[in-house]
Scaffold this active site. Structure first.
Site, PDB file in Angstrom:
ATOM      1  N   HIS A 261       4.367   6.262   4.864  1.00 24.37           N
ATOM      2  CA  HIS A 261       3.602   6.952   3.413  1.00 24.37           C
ATOM      3  C   HIS A 261       4.695   7.707   3.282  1.00 24.37           C
ATOM      4  O   HIS A 261       5.197   8.347   3.792  1.00 24.37           O
ATOM      5  CB  HIS A 261       2.187   6.755   3.557  1.00 24.37           C
ATOM      6  CG  HIS A 261       1.842   6.850   2.527  1.00 24.37           C
ATOM      7  ND1 HIS A 261       2.029   7.902   1.264  1.00 24.37           N
ATOM      8  CD2 HIS A 261       0.586   6.017   1.878  1.00 24.37           C
ATOM      9  CE1 HIS A 261       0.627   8.058   0.331  1.00 24.37           C
ATOM     10  NE2 HIS A 261       0.826   6.812   0.519  1.00 24.37           N
ATOM     11  N   ASP A 313      -2.228  -0.667   3.090  1.00 28.34           N
ATOM     12  CA  ASP A 313      -2.730  -1.734   2.856  1.00 28.34           C
ATOM     13  C   ASP A 313      -2.429  -2.545   4.247  1.00 28.34           C
ATOM     14  O   ASP A 313      -2.631  -3.758   4.382  1.00 28.34           O
ATOM     15  CB  ASP A 313      -0.721  -2.188   2.659  1.00 28.34           C
ATOM     16  CG  ASP A 313      -1.202  -1.446   0.819  1.00 28.34           C
ATOM     17  OD1 ASP A 313      -1.418  -1.596   0.304  1.00 28.34           O
ATOM     18  OD2 ASP A 313       0.198  -1.282   0.930  1.00 28.34           O
TER      19      ASP A 313
HETATM   20  C1  LIG Z   1       5.971   3.716   1.383  1.00 30.10           C
HETATM   21  C2  LIG Z   1       6.961   3.757   2.101  1.00 30.10           C
HETATM   22  C3  LIG Z   1       8.508   3.123   0.385  1.00 30.10           C
HETATM   23  C4  LIG Z   1       7.822   5.143   2.271  1.00 30.10           C
HETATM   24  O1  LIG Z   1       8.897   5.856   2.508  1.00 30.10           O
HETATM   25  P1  LIG Z   1       9.702   7.475   2.244  1.00 30.10           P
HETATM   26  O2  LIG Z   1       8.932   8.683   2.194  1.00 30.10           O
HETATM   27  O3  LIG Z   1      10.639   6.863   0.739  1.00 30.10           O
HETATM   28  O4  LIG Z   1      10.674   7.635   3.507  1.00 30.10           O
HETATM   29  P2  LIG Z   1      12.251   6.151   3.866  1.00 30.10           P
HETATM   30  O5  LIG Z   1      11.948   5.018   2.648  1.00 30.10           O
HETATM   31  O6  LIG Z   1      12.474   7.763   3.456  1.00 30.10           O
HETATM   32  O7  LIG Z   1      11.730   6.629   5.415  1.00 30.10           O
HETATM   33  C5  LIG Z   1      12.478   7.646   5.751  1.00 30.10           C
HETATM   34  C6  LIG Z   1      12.502   7.308   7.073  1.00 30.10           C
HETATM   35  O8  LIG Z   1      11.365   6.044   7.953  1.00 30.10           O
HETATM   36  C7  LIG Z   1      11.675   4.228   8.324  1.00 30.10           C
HETATM   37  N1  LIG Z   1      10.515   3.748   7.592  1.00 30.10           N
HETATM   38  C8  LIG Z   1       9.702   4.556   6.848  1.00 30.10           C
HETATM   39  N2  LIG Z   1       8.575   3.804   6.958  1.00 30.10           N
HETATM   40  C9  LIG Z   1       9.529   2.728   7.418  1.00 30.10           C
HETATM   41  C10 LIG Z   1       8.750   1.518   7.418  1.00 30.10           C
HETATM   42  N3  LIG Z   1       7.328   1.323   7.142  1.00 30.10           N
HETATM   43  N4  LIG Z   1       8.614   0.789   8.889  1.00 30.10           N
HETATM   44  C11 LIG Z   1      10.276   1.020   9.715  1.00 30.10           C
HETATM   45  N5  LIG Z   1      10.819   2.288   9.353  1.00 30.10           N
HETATM   46  C12 LIG Z   1      10.635   2.635   7.819  1.00 30.10           C
HETATM   47  C13 LIG Z   1      12.596   3.937   6.668  1.00 30.10           C
HETATM   48  O9  LIG Z   1      13.764   3.422   7.195  1.00 30.10           O
HETATM   49  C14 LIG Z   1      13.773   6.097   7.432  1.00 30.10           C
HETATM   50  O10 LIG Z   1      14.374   6.164   8.181  1.00 30.10           O
HETATM   51  P3  LIG Z   1      15.778   6.466   8.700  1.00 30.10           P
HETATM   52  O11 LIG Z   1      15.643   8.424   8.180  1.00 30.10           O
HETATM   53  O12 LIG Z   1      16.162   6.730   9.890  1.00 30.10           O
HETATM   54  O13 LIG Z   1      16.653   5.380   7.541  1.00 30.10           O
HETATM   55  C15 LIG Z   1       7.906   3.104   3.268  1.00 30.10           C
HETATM   56  O14 LIG Z   1       6.679   3.924   4.611  1.00 30.10           O
HETATM   57  C16 LIG Z   1       8.040   2.766   3.659  1.00 30.10           C
HETATM   58  O15 LIG Z   1       8.981   1.097   2.909  1.00 30.10           O
HETATM   59  N6  LIG Z   1       7.164   1.733   4.271  1.00 30.10           N
HETATM   60  C17 LIG Z   1       7.056   0.308   4.022  1.00 30.10           C
HETATM   61  C18 LIG Z   1       6.431   0.134   2.705  1.00 30.10           C
HETATM   62  C19 LIG Z   1       4.536  -0.167   2.379  1.00 30.10           C
HETATM   63  O16 LIG Z   1       3.846  -0.183   3.618  1.00 30.10           O
HETATM   64  N7  LIG Z   1       4.175   0.898   1.343  1.00 30.10           N
HETATM   65  C20 LIG Z   1       3.138   0.668   1.027  1.00 30.10           C
HETATM   66  C21 LIG Z   1       2.361   1.949   1.220  1.00 30.10           C
HETATM   67  S1  LIG Z   1       0.939   2.921   0.978  1.00 30.10           S
END
Ligand SMILES: CC(C)(COP(=O)(O)OP(=O)(O)OC[C@H]1O[C@@H](n2cnc3c(N)ncnc32)[C@H](O)[C@@H]1OP(=O)(O)O)[C@@H](O)C(=O)NCCC(=O)NCCS
Length: 394
Positions: A261, A313
């Site tokens: 998140h 979710d």
């Molecule tokens: C929600 C989300 C976009 C937030 O991410 P964010 O704050 O932008 O963080 P980032 O996308 O920069 O991710 C940070 C790190 O955690 C990892 N990470 C984050 N969520 C992850 C996931 N669901 N699965 C695997 N790795 C994940 C990323 O790969 C990244 O790793 P790295 O630094 O080694 O590259 C992300 O957690 C995600 O894609 N989750 C899955 C989709 C989801 O469930 N969305 C609903 C949100 S309520």
């Protein structure tokens, strides 16, 4: 005024004041109008929560009854919307149909073209009342079944399930959807709410703002994560397969949908607790706990292997699945819940509006010159393609 450079994704960047929703990512707290989400999940109803989000206070009995009957009286959609759903070419996905229908709904609204406070409240009521009907009608259309008209005697969530399934749900099922809808009703400045506020900040209308929000919720990093999470659980299939599946996915650097998140980095998403409890109760009552045990096991494996907590979710998905809602309708159900928050934020934006218009940090070349077409070598297009393609890979 000087320029402030935000990081990619605007992480940690405050862009507006709001009185609607507070999220404390460190302590895993979520409040609607100052009230803890747990209290609302356990004691409130969706209608009462919508009232709270819009008016800032809980209604008394009389106000609540009047509000419920107003919402119920606005559920039916104009025949033209049904015909639009029938006429959509190419069998669009439910979120595409919802986005299109909500945009068209503006044309049926008697307050369309008016932007005073009462007109906007009327639009918020109509959107909240009609979105479940649109979703249920589209579901019936896909199934080639007769549509089920709304029943004004039923509560909001109960009627939604009734229209989707064609039969009245059991009280616990109605309560489960009601609770899920409360938990999904708002979440501060998430991407779709931000999109709605950006659109509203141009003084565009409520329907345009909600259409923007639906398009934004549709993405797999936001609302569509619930559908992807369920597809993953179905693919994993058994508790025994959970560990090898997650290990392989992480080794392939795939994102595990329903985990991680932007805001809850140290604290757990508080919505998970109530969804998980309700899922357990529902599964026990139905006598099949497979889709309770499997997500619980997957969550503990992802925590152990990657340190990520599940988000709303991940447990909303098996709950909606257990309620018999088709997987590709999960995100529309999320939209029908979140419309309460979107409209609250749009109204708040109008109250004290300033155009939301950030800057970008230009990192491209400068001082180039126009080259006549016969002198161009075409390298630019070729070199751009892989950059775009890479950005699209999940
Ligand atoms: C929600 C989300 C976009 C937030 O991410 P964010 O704050 O932008 O963080 P980032 O996308 O920069 O991710 C940070 C790190 O955690 C990892 N990470 C984050 N969520 C992850 C996931 N669901 N699965 C695997 N790795 C994940 C990323 O790969 C990244 O790793 P790295 O630094 O080694 O590259 C992300 O957690 C995600 O894609 N989750 C899955 C989709 C989801 O469930 N969305 C609903 C949100 S309520």
């Amino acid at each position: 005024m000087g320029t402030v450079v935000a990081n990619a994704g605007l992480e940690g960047f405050v862009v507006t004041d709001s009185r609607i929703c507070a999220v404390d990512g460190e302590r895993g707290r979520l409040l609607y109008r100052g009230i803890d989400i747990g209290e609302l999940a356990q004691h409130s109803t969706y209608e009462e929560t919508v009232y709270l989000l819009w008016y800032g206070e809980l209604p008394n009995r009389e106000q609540l009854e009047a509000f419920k009957s107003r919402l119920a009286s606005e559920r039916e959609v104009d025949e033209s919307i049904w015909h639009l759903l029938l006429a959509l070419p190419g069998r669009p996905q439910p979120m595409e149909a919802l986005r299109t229908a909500v945009s068209a709904l503006a044309c049926c609204d008697p307050d369309n073209g008016f932007d005073h406070q009462e007109a906007n409240l009327n639009k918020a009521i109509r959107l909240t009342a009609k979105m479940p009907t649109i979703i249920a009608y589209y579901h019936r259309r896909i199934q080639n079944k007769e549509r089920v008209h709304p029943d004004p005697e039923l509560g909001h969530a109960e009627n939604f399930l009734y229209m989707l399934r064609g039969e009245r749900p059991k009280p616990l099922e109605a309560r489960a959807l009601d609770m899920a809808m409360i938990l999904m009703a708002d979440h501060e400045l998430n991407a779709s709410t931000f999109a709605a506020r950006v659109t509203a900040s141009t003084l565009s209308d409520m329907y345009s703002a909600i259409t923007s929000a639906i398009g934004t919720l549709k993405g797999p990093l936001h609302g569509a994560a619930n559908q992807r999470a369920m597809e993953m659980l179905l693919e994993i299939g058994s508790v025994e397969n959970a560990e090898p599946y997650i290990e392989a996915a992480l080794a392939a650097k795939k994102r595990i949908m329903g985990f991680g998140h932007r805001v809850y980095k140290t604290g757990m998403d508080p919505r998970v607790v109530y969804l998980r409890e309700m899922l357990h109760e529902l599964c026990m009552r139905l006598g099949d706990c497979h889709f309770y045990h499997l997500p619980v096991v997957v969550a503990s494996i992802v925590k152990e292997k990657k340190g990520l907590h599940p988000n709303v979710d991940f447990f909303a998905a098996p709950l909606l699945y257990t309620l018999g809602i088709p997987v590709n309708f999960f995100t529309p159900v999320f939209a029908a819940s979140r419309v309460a928050g979107w409209t609250a934020h749009v109204m708040e934006q109008y109250e004290n509006n300033r155009l939301l218009r950030p800057l970008s940090n230009y990192v491209g070349p400068m001082d180039r010159h126009y080259v006549p077409i016969e002198q161009r070598n075409g390298h630019l297009t070729e070199s751009l393609t892989p950059v775009y393609a890479e950005a699209c890979v999940q």
